[in-house]
Design an enzyme around this catalytic site. Structure first.
Site, PDB file in Angstrom:
ATOM      1  N   LEU A  58       1.312  -1.507  -0.162  1.00 26.54           N
ATOM      2  CA  LEU A  58      -0.338  -0.308   0.238  1.00 26.54           C
ATOM      3  C   LEU A  58       0.931   1.352  -0.062  1.00 26.54           C
ATOM      4  O   LEU A  58       1.632   2.274   0.965  1.00 26.54           O
ATOM      5  CB  LEU A  58      -0.906   0.260   1.373  1.00 26.54           C
ATOM      6  CG  LEU A  58      -1.751   0.906   1.668  1.00 26.54           C
ATOM      7  CD1 LEU A  58      -2.977   0.246   2.398  1.00 26.54           C
ATOM      8  CD2 LEU A  58      -2.418   2.599   1.402  1.00 26.54           C
ATOM      9  N   GLU A  60       1.288   4.925  -2.659  1.00 28.58           N
ATOM     10  CA  GLU A  60       0.861   5.492  -4.096  1.00 28.58           C
ATOM     11  C   GLU A  60       2.100   5.451  -4.456  1.00 28.58           C
ATOM     12  O   GLU A  60       2.751   5.811  -5.816  1.00 28.58           O
ATOM     13  CB  GLU A  60       0.117   6.667  -3.889  1.00 28.58           C
ATOM     14  CG  GLU A  60      -1.551   5.782  -3.550  1.00 28.58           C
ATOM     15  CD  GLU A  60      -1.475   5.194  -2.092  1.00 28.58           C
ATOM     16  OE1 GLU A  60      -1.025   5.609  -1.229  1.00 28.58           O
ATOM     17  OE2 GLU A  60      -2.890   4.888  -2.702  1.00 28.58           O
ATOM     18  N   GLN A  82      -5.985   4.146  -5.906  1.00 23.62           N
ATOM     19  CA  GLN A  82      -7.505   3.592  -5.954  1.00 23.62           C
ATOM     20  C   GLN A  82      -8.773   5.245  -6.381  1.00 23.62           C
ATOM     21  O   GLN A  82      -9.257   4.550  -6.761  1.00 23.62           O
ATOM     22  CB  GLN A  82      -7.603   3.111  -4.728  1.00 23.62           C
ATOM     23  CG  GLN A  82      -7.304   1.588  -4.859  1.00 23.62           C
ATOM     24  CD  GLN A  82      -7.697   0.914  -3.348  1.00 23.62           C
ATOM     25  OE1 GLN A  82      -7.495   1.541  -2.333  1.00 23.62           O
ATOM     26  NE2 GLN A  82      -7.382  -0.129  -3.983  1.00 23.62           N
ATOM     27  N   PHE A  83      -8.257   6.234  -5.955  1.00 26.60           N
ATOM     28  CA  PHE A  83      -8.776   7.755  -5.896  1.00 26.60           C
ATOM     29  C   PHE A  83      -8.226   8.703  -6.369  1.00 26.60           C
ATOM     30  O   PHE A  83      -7.275   8.593  -5.491  1.00 26.60           O
ATOM     31  CB  PHE A  83      -9.211   7.979  -5.252  1.00 26.60           C
ATOM     32  CG  PHE A  83     -11.200   7.005  -4.594  1.00 26.60           C
ATOM     33  CD1 PHE A  83     -11.833   6.215  -4.857  1.00 26.60           C
ATOM     34  CD2 PHE A  83     -10.558   5.096  -3.520  1.00 26.60           C
ATOM     35  CE1 PHE A  83     -13.481   5.710  -4.552  1.00 26.60           C
ATOM     36  CE2 PHE A  83     -11.575   4.807  -3.924  1.00 26.60           C
ATOM     37  CZ  PHE A  83     -13.224   4.768  -3.928  1.00 26.60           C
ATOM     38  N   HIS A 129     -12.423  10.915  -1.785  1.00 25.13           N
ATOM     39  CA  HIS A 129     -12.351  10.016  -2.820  1.00 25.13           C
ATOM     40  C   HIS A 129     -13.501  10.553  -4.302  1.00 25.13           C
ATOM     41  O   HIS A 129     -14.197   9.791  -4.709  1.00 25.13           O
ATOM     42  CB  HIS A 129     -13.510   8.723  -2.058  1.00 25.13           C
ATOM     43  CG  HIS A 129     -12.581   7.835  -1.970  1.00 25.13           C
ATOM     44  ND1 HIS A 129     -12.143   8.143  -0.226  1.00 25.13           N
ATOM     45  CD2 HIS A 129     -12.507   6.831  -1.766  1.00 25.13           C
ATOM     46  CE1 HIS A 129     -11.920   7.537   0.427  1.00 25.13           C
ATOM     47  NE2 HIS A 129     -11.608   6.279  -0.577  1.00 25.13           N
TER      48      HIS A 129
HETATM   49  C1  LIG Z   1      -3.617   6.476   0.929  1.00 25.89           C
HETATM   50  C2  LIG Z   1      -4.142   5.433   0.300  1.00 25.89           C
HETATM   51  N1  LIG Z   1      -4.414   4.885  -0.283  1.00 25.89           N
HETATM   52  C3  LIG Z   1      -5.822   3.743  -1.027  1.00 25.89           C
HETATM   53  C4  LIG Z   1      -6.448   4.423  -0.148  1.00 25.89           C
HETATM   54  C5  LIG Z   1      -7.609   3.413   0.069  1.00 25.89           C
HETATM   55  N2  LIG Z   1      -7.871   1.978   1.197  1.00 25.89           N
HETATM   56  C6  LIG Z   1      -8.837   2.369   2.501  1.00 25.89           C
HETATM   57  S1  LIG Z   1      -8.391   1.432   3.141  1.00 25.89           S
HETATM   58  C7  LIG Z   1      -6.839   0.643   2.403  1.00 25.89           C
HETATM   59  C8  LIG Z   1      -6.471  -0.361   2.627  1.00 25.89           C
HETATM   60  C9  LIG Z   1      -5.977  -0.626   4.459  1.00 25.89           C
HETATM   61  O1  LIG Z   1      -5.657  -1.449   4.971  1.00 25.89           O
HETATM   62  P1  LIG Z   1      -5.109  -1.251   6.384  1.00 25.89           P
HETATM   63  O2  LIG Z   1      -4.033  -0.082   6.777  1.00 25.89           O
HETATM   64  O3  LIG Z   1      -4.004  -2.249   6.575  1.00 25.89           O
HETATM   65  O4  LIG Z   1      -6.339  -0.710   7.231  1.00 25.89           O
HETATM   66  P2  LIG Z   1      -7.202  -1.661   7.064  1.00 25.89           P
HETATM   67  O5  LIG Z   1      -8.145  -0.978   6.491  1.00 25.89           O
HETATM   68  O6  LIG Z   1      -6.593  -2.913   6.951  1.00 25.89           O
HETATM   69  O7  LIG Z   1      -7.977  -1.089   8.996  1.00 25.89           O
HETATM   70  C10 LIG Z   1      -7.329   1.313   1.132  1.00 25.89           C
HETATM   71  C11 LIG Z   1      -5.934   0.373   0.315  1.00 25.89           C
HETATM   72  C12 LIG Z   1      -6.575   5.034   1.189  1.00 25.89           C
HETATM   73  N3  LIG Z   1      -7.644   5.403   2.031  1.00 25.89           N
HETATM   74  N4  LIG Z   1      -5.559   6.096   1.376  1.00 25.89           N
END
Ligand SMILES: Cc1ncc(C[n+]2csc(CCOP(=O)(O)OP(=O)(O)O)c2C)c(N)n1
Ligand SMILES: [Mg+2]
Lengths: 320, 355
Positions: A58, A60, A82-83, A129
């Site tokens: 994760l 960007e 993703q957004f 978003h």
């Molecule tokens: C910078 C960013 N990239 C992508 C997203 C989309 N997104 C929301 S939650 C998520 C996964 C997050 O995983 P984690 O950090 O393990 O937290 P969890 O959701 O498991 O609590 C993603 C990719 C985001 N909100 N922010």
């Protein structure tokens, strides 16, 4: 020929380009097993395997920064962010590197990659978003900016973007993803970057728009003899198409979702002011977002240009 | 010259109460029975809040929502270890932290229904608005903690982020600054094993997230994130250390997200039922119930009473949330700067809002 929505059209462009060119790979968060949060890459993992449809950690900045190196070395990465709000994390890699490496190396290295990201208000989500930040990227030399508006142009434009020798930001209107179903040719075709389309011909008034707002601008034009230009590529944009139309109609309204202040509409207006002012019968008007943070669901209808606001602008230039 | 070892790291794992409700005799004295009762009751409250949020979403009364089911011990055990003077920096999946700190539940429901006013933290708490961009708020906690140190305040900051968040540069940069400036901050990684569809093992090649602290010059520890007592003790120790000038700590709460990522997700696309069920057996409430029963502090009637009280309070919060008047459209613009810009004044006038 089959009927596809924009999700299906983009999926088909990716799939055909990956078949055509084995260097094309898709990287991003959840693009593999999950098929992407909007299911745009659905089925591609099964077709092309985990070496070409790649779930990344994760980050960007990591995705875009690594894509710079992948592209420079000879791969053709299509990075999904993703957004649009999460693209901000990758800005340094886009602005300081992807946009400049050709220049910096005087042509020895280049970054032929595509960054796909959904943009705009449309799905009543949490904060960040619904961003519509095309102007930031248009301002920065070295990146191309493309915004499709229909299944047909989404497929054709994405194919051109993937084949383009430079970095292309491909902004997908999230509100339209599944809203329109239309005929899309099965086989290979492209829609040229840098060329606008005349969405509707007319004599009295030129309307310039793109993406989601194109459809609202067009709905608002009922009862007007408006020529509606779908810009499709914002950078580089089709100056000729705009000037030709304005010289014919003598009136110009620009509609976009992003804040009016510093928005891309300002560039379109300035072009016409500089090169065709003598043809104008009325002031150039922009219908755009306010100087405000993009809101969440409860206030989003106040943020986006409404049908009424757009109609009012059309009336105003007609009655001037 | 022979090769010599110049640094060695050891990563500890802490559990105090296991899945069967059995407590480690050496560690349990650090947590009182009253505290454990409080964990139990707060988990029930947070779970009730969460269940109702999920049903409100299904009924279209709120928007997309991120469930905390399974992660309550990690959230509540840690939140209760901070005092109200401390500053907390939650991500979007921290309803349990907020409920535990007494953040008004009706405001959270408003927020998830798309109303920004729900994130206006009441004056008696110091909880930053939840961060939607994953991991990006980690350096904010470092900065706030650094400010506490510069001003000579005996306080700490705590920041919550996921296993996915630990892949962001912001995470590493936030930890690095905290190490360099010895900021009084506690980094609380909620490792729920998944970042949407990406498993923890694809997120980092490292064995633990806790060990990443050592690269930044301070201690990291992994705790059983379904054991509220362990999370509480680890956090309490870290807060104490921070306040006495010992600098930052990274705590990796090893837990599991039992529900879909959010209400827009379908986790069956990427993980097996068996995996989920194996983790369900380790969920955080059961062990506290067993523990309290052994202590003579739990009966069926007692729990029924706690549940009833939680349901009543959540019901009345929902009523309050839904009776709240809609936001003024001028709010869109009003909070952008301390003062309206000339353009904004024009925009307000043209739109007729707020007049
Ligand atoms: C910078 C960013 N990239 C992508 C997203 C989309 N997104 C929301 S939650 C998520 C996964 C997050 O995983 P984690 O950090 O393990 O937290 P969890 O959701 O498991 O609590 C993603 C990719 C985001 N909100 N922010
Ligand atoms: Mg996670």
């Amino acid at each position: 020929m089959g009927k596809l929505n924009i999700v299906g059209a983009i999926n088909s462009a990716l799939s055909e380009e990956m078949e055509r060119d084995k260097d094309v790979i898709v990287i991003g968060e959840d693009v593999g097993r999950d098929g992407g949060v909007f299911r745009v890459t659905e089925g591609l993992l099964a077709k092309f395997g985990p070496e070409r449809i790649i779930d990344t950690p994760l980050s960007e900045l990591g995705i875009i920064g690594a894509a710079v190196g992948l592209a420079a070395y000879g791969m053709k990465p299509v990075a999904e962010i993703q957004f649009m709000g999460f693209l901000y994390a990758g800005l340094e890699q886009i602005f300081s590197h992807a946009a400049r490496i050709r220049s910096r190396s005087r042509g020895r290295f280049s970054v032929p990659m595509v960054i796909r990201t959904p943009y705009g208000i449309g799905i009543k989500p949490p904060e960040l978003h619904s961003e519509s930040s095309e102007a930031l990227f248009c301002h920065m030399p070295g990146i191309k900016v493309v915004v499709p508006s229909t299944p047909y142009n989404a497929k054709g434009l994405l194919k051109s973007a993937i084949r383009d020798p430079d970095t292309v930001l491909f902004m997908e209107p999230s509100r339209l993803y599944r809203a329109i179903k239309a005929d899309v040719p099965d086989g290979d075709y492209t829609v040229e970057l840098g060329k606008a389309a005349i969405h509707q011909e007319g004599k009295d008034l030129t309307v310039v728009s793109w993406g989601t707002m194109l459809h609202r601008a067009s709905e608002a034009a009922e009862g007007f003899d408006a020529e509606i230009i779908d810009l499709m590529t914002l950078k580089p944009f089709d100056e000729e198409a705009i000037l030709t139309s304005v010289k014919k109609t003598g009136r110009l309204v620009i509609v976009h979702e992003a804040p009016r202040i510093g928005g891309f509409g300002a560039e379109v207006a300035a072009l016409v002011a500089e090169e065709a002012i003598e043809y104008l019968k009325a002031p150039i008007l922009r219908v755009a977002g306010p100087e405000a943070v993009v809101p969440m669901a409860r206030l989003e209808d106040y943020y986006t240009p409404s049908l009424e606001r757009i109609k009012k602008a059309y009336e105003k230039v007609m009655q001037y | 010259m022979p090769v010599s070892i110049i640094e060695k790291i050891e990563v500890k794992y802490l559990q105090i109460i296991n899945e069967k409700g059995e407590a480690d005799p050496d560690l349990i004295p650090s947590v009182s029975d009253d505290e454990i009762t409080r964990f139990f009751e707060t988990i029930i409250l947070a779970r009730t809040f969460n269940q109702r949020a999920l049903s409100l979403q299904r009924e279209g009364r709120i928007g997309t929502y991120a469930s905390i089911l399974g992660q309550e011990a990690s959230q509540i055990g840690s939140a209760l270890a901070f005092s109200d003077d401390d500053w907390l920096f939650p991500s979007f999946r921290e309803s349990g932290v907020l409920v535990a700190k007494g953040y008004p539940m009706w405001m959270l429901y408003r927020y998830w229904a798309g109303d920004e006013r729900g994130m206006k933290c009441p004056d008696n708490l110091n909880i930053f608005p939840m961060s939607v961009p994953v991991g990006t708020h980690v350096p904010h906690a470092t900065g706030a903690a650094w400010a506490m140190k510069l001003k000579g305040h005996r306080k700490a900051a705590g920041v919550y982020f996921g296993d996915g968040g630990s892949s962001k540069g912001d995470f590493h940069e936030g930890l690095n600054f905290a190490g360099v400036f010895k900021a009084p901050v506690v980094f609380l990684c909620q490792n729920n094993q998944w970042a949407i569809s990406v498993p923890r093992t694809s997120q980092t090649a490292a064995k633990t997230i806790a060990q990443k602290a050592y690269a930044h010059g301070f201690e990291g520890i992994q705790v059983d994130g379904n054991d509220a007592a362990a999370v509480y003790k680890a956090t309490k120790d870290a807060v104490e250390k921070a306040k006495s000038g010992g600098g930052p700590t990274l705590i990796e709460c090893f837990t599991y997200r039992l529900d879909d990522h959010t209400t827009s997700d379908d986790a069956s696309r990427y993980r097996s039922k068996e995996e989920v069920e194996a983790w369900r057996a380790k969920e955080p409430l059961v062990r506290l119930r067993l523990f309290l029963e052994k202590k003579g502090r739990w009966t069926k009637e007692y729990e029924a009473g706690v549940v009833k009280k939680a349901e009543e309070s959540v019901d009345s919060e929902i009523k309050k949330a839904e009776a709240f008047p809609p936001p003024d459209p001028a709010d869109l613009i009003r909070y952008t700067y301390a003062e309206l810009t000339p353009r904004q004044k024009k925009e307000l006038k043209e739109s007729g809002w707020g007049s």
